[in-house]
Structure formats: structure tokens, C-alpha cells
Enzyme design. Structure first.
Site, PDB file in Angstrom:
ATOM      1  N   TYR A 140      -0.351   8.179  -1.655  1.00 41.69           N
ATOM      2  CA  TYR A 140      -0.884   7.304  -2.702  1.00 41.69           C
ATOM      3  C   TYR A 140      -1.115   5.892  -2.187  1.00 41.69           C
ATOM      4  O   TYR A 140      -2.186   5.309  -2.385  1.00 41.69           O
ATOM      5  CB  TYR A 140       0.064   7.297  -3.894  1.00 41.69           C
ATOM      6  CG  TYR A 140      -0.521   6.626  -5.122  1.00 41.69           C
ATOM      7  CD1 TYR A 140      -1.588   7.218  -5.804  1.00 41.69           C
ATOM      8  CD2 TYR A 140      -0.024   5.421  -5.587  1.00 41.69           C
ATOM      9  CE1 TYR A 140      -2.136   6.612  -6.922  1.00 41.69           C
ATOM     10  CE2 TYR A 140      -0.568   4.815  -6.707  1.00 41.69           C
ATOM     11  CZ  TYR A 140      -1.615   5.411  -7.371  1.00 41.69           C
ATOM     12  OH  TYR A 140      -2.163   4.800  -8.461  1.00 41.69           O
ATOM     13  N   ASN A 141      -0.124   5.313  -1.541  1.00 35.45           N
ATOM     14  CA  ASN A 141      -0.278   3.964  -1.011  1.00 35.45           C
ATOM     15  C   ASN A 141      -1.315   3.927   0.111  1.00 35.45           C
ATOM     16  O   ASN A 141      -2.069   2.955   0.235  1.00 35.45           O
ATOM     17  CB  ASN A 141       1.069   3.444  -0.491  1.00 35.45           C
ATOM     18  CG  ASN A 141       2.088   3.262  -1.598  1.00 35.45           C
ATOM     19  OD1 ASN A 141       1.958   2.402  -2.440  1.00 35.45           O
ATOM     20  ND2 ASN A 141       3.105   4.121  -1.599  1.00 35.45           N
TER      21      ASN A 141
END
Length: 357
Positions: free
Chosen positions: A206-207
Site C-alpha cells: 500500500y505505501n
């Protein structure tokens, strides 16, 4: 007679011209006034410029991905009411039908799977046919892939692919394929990221996808600004409509159950229980069901004659995560260790990084 050298000649005292000191003081004050007036003029100019809007919205096409989510769905309805010709991308035909049932006849839907290149190609063909040579005024990438939020050594490469293929690579592919239409209409691209992407607090893709979107958007903005295309990034806080603690907990349990015994024993059952509670608590504290701030930012990026390069929706997007990204790493590490437990095999209740400070 006395010589001139013996005479005690008294030179007259020279006095400053009347008003010289006051003139110097007033000049300094004037300089300050000029500086303040210039700053105030720039602020007023920016505010006036920021309020200018695009005229004649009728006939302008906007393509929105992720309309099967609450965020994309709300934006599609909002822009449809404003008079845009909205093309909404949904994951399934049923979700597209539900959106069309509560919108005007000008709103069209198309099925889209950003992890599938053939699906992307079909969507691009559909958009090209719908725009009928007018070009694409707006592209809003609002799709967010699901992510496995867990310690990094609990994950496999497939867990990263499942997020990056949708949130990053899929976004890049569909943007590149729609660039000719965007150039033709001198439109704009709006990319959504989660401001939490400024800091990597949990493992997973996600990051990575958020950082990738930041980089891609910056490069794209500089490269295509010469063609009249504008690119904006909207960093929102936890307004994500897909955040659901129940789903996250089930996914966490799935990851835990598939772990090899060696890794599971190194963390311990107590760690898993406390980690799950910490995750549930953080979701409740950070998530906000009010998505109106994100919608307003997306509207401005599409309606403003001079859209901003970056938007922040929510207090944590504007201040908290941004501050942490620039703060010393030890500060964010301390915050992380305050939120999450310590593995059983760490050998200490105090994380090693704190000892090394």
C-alpha cells in the site's frame, strides 16, 4: 603676532540636516510596508486565481475509476449533477447498473479491472468511442487496491503484486493509454493517494503504491504541462470507504494461519492478539466516514481554471502525516512502538532502536 599654528581655531559644530534621521526611519518603515503589501497582494492574487472556474461544463467528458467504491460513486453522482458527461468505471456490471439507476442518462458505465491489461484496453476503446473526437477533459484515478496490513515477514511477493498491479501499475497503464484524449481536450489528471503513504507503518504494497503514484504524478505533470494538461495529487486521510475492521481482521487471521511454525513462534500468540486489537483501535481512531472533504478537493481539481498541484483533505493529511514524514525517524519509531506490541522472541520489551538512540 601669533602664528596660525598657535591660534586655537574652533571649528563650527556640524549639525545633521533637519529630518535626516526621521527620513532614514521612514525609509525603513516604508520598506517593511512595501514587503508586507507585496505579500498581501500575492495572497489576494492567489485567492482570486484559485476561485476562477471552468465555464461550459456541458459536453466535457470525465472518466472516473473506482466507482464501485463509496468515494468514486459519490464523485460520479456529483459531477453528473454539475453537467459533466461522466464515464464511470465499475468492477462489475451490477454495480454499474445501480449507479446508472440513480443518475442522469448522460452518465455511462464500463467494467474495469486495473489488474487486467485487456480490460484496460476495452475501457479505453469505450471512452474513445463515447468522447467521439472531443477528447477527455478529466481522468480521476480513484481506485485503491486492497492491502494486507501485517508485519513484512508475514507476507509473500503475491501480497505485494495484488496491490501494486491495481493501485500503481494499473493506474499508470490506463493513464498512459488515455493521454492522447487528455491532450486533445487539454484536460487534467487527478490522482488520489492516502496521506498515510507518507509514512510506512505497516508492511505490504500500500505505501509502495502511494509513493509510486507521487513519483509518477510529478513526472507526468512536468512532461505534459506543455500540452495544456494539468496533473493534481489529492492526499486524503482515512476516508477510505473500503476500510473495514472485520475484513482486515479476517485477512490478518489468514496471514497468521499460513505462517511457518518458526515465524509464528517467534512472534507468539500474545503478539497476534495484541496486534489485532491495536489494528482495530487504530482503524476506529483514524477512519472518518465523512468523505465530503475529499469530494470538494476532487471537484476543485476538475472545476478550477488553475487547479492546485497538491491537495490535502483532512487535518491528518495536511499536518500529522506530513509532519511525521519530515520529523526525525526516532520520533515516528517511538509512535509505532507505542501503538503496536513487541514480538515474543525480541529478547527485550524495549525495541533495539530505542536503545541505540
Amino acid at each position: 603676532m601669533l602664528s596660525y599654528s598657535e591660534l586655537d581655531i574652533v571649528q563650527p559644530e556640524t549639525k545633521p540636516l533637519m529630518g535626516t534621521e526621521s527620513w532614514e526611519l521612514s525609509f525603513s518603515d516604508s520598506l517593511h510596508i512595501v514587503i508586507l503589501a507585496s505579500i498581501l497582494s500575492l495572497i489576494i492574487y492567489w485567492l482570486i486565481r484559485d476561485r476562477r472556474r471552468v465555464r461550459n461544463l456541458s459536453g466535457k467528458y470525465v472518466f472516473i475509476t473506482g466507482c464501485d467504491t463509496r468515494l468514486g460513486n459519490a464523485l460520479a453522482k456529483c459531477l453528473d449533477k454539475r453537467g459533466f458527461c461522466v464515464i464511470a468505471a465499475c468492477a462489475t456490471e451490477q454495480e454499474g447498473q445501480e449507479l446508472r439507476s440513480c443518475s442522469s442518462l448522460s452518465l455511462k458505465t464500463v467494467n474495469l479491472n486495473l489488474a487486467d491489461s485487456s480490460s484496460i484496453s476495452r475501457a479505453v476503446v469505450f471512452v474513445t468511442e463515447e468522447t467521439a473526437g472531443k477528447g477527455l477533459f478529466g481522468l480521476v484515478n480513484a481506485t485503491e487496491g486492497t492491502t494486507s496490513a501485517a508485519p513484512t515477514d508475514w507476507l509473500r511477493i503475491d501480497d505485494f503484486h495484488s496491490v501494486l498491479n491495481v493501485s500503481l501499475l494499473g493506474l499508470i497503464e490506463i493513464t498512459l493509454k488515455l493521454l492522447p484524449l487528455l491532450k486533445k481536450a487539454e484536460g487534467r489528471v487527478v490522482n488520489l493517494i492516502n496521506a498515510k503513504g507518507f509514512m510506512a507503518f505497516v508492511g505490504g504494497g500500500y505505501n509502495l503504491s502511494n509513493w509510486g503514484i507521487e513519483s509518477f504524478s510529478d513526472m507526468l505533470r512536468r512532461d505534459i504541462q506543455h500540452f495544456g494538461v494539468k496533473v493534481s495529487i489529492i492526499g486524503h486521510s482515512f476516508f477510505n470507504a473500503k476500510v473495514n475492521s472485520g475484513i482486515m481482521e479476517r485477512d490478518l487471521l489468514r496471514l497468521w494461519n499460513r505462517l511457518p511454525n518458526e515465524i509464528r513462534d517467534s512472534y507468539g500468540e500474545k503478539y497476534f492478539s495484541e496486534y489485532r486489537k491495536a489494528q482495530r483501535s487504530s482503524v476506529k481512531r483514524l477512519c472518518n466516514s465523512d468523505i465530503s472533504k475529499v469530494i470538494k478537493c476532487m471537484e476543485h481539481a476538475l472545476l478550477a481554471k488553475y487547479p492546485r498541484t497538491r491537495y490535502g483533505a483532512g487535518w491528518d493529511a495536511k499536518f500529522f502525516w506530513l509532519f511525521l514524514s519530515y520529523a526525525p525517524s526516532c520520533l515516528s519509531d517511538v509512535l509505532f512502538y507505542m501503538m503496536f506490541p513487541v514480538p515474543a522472541a525480541s529478547g527485550s520489551s524495549v525495541p533495539g532502536v530505542l536503545i541505540n538512540i
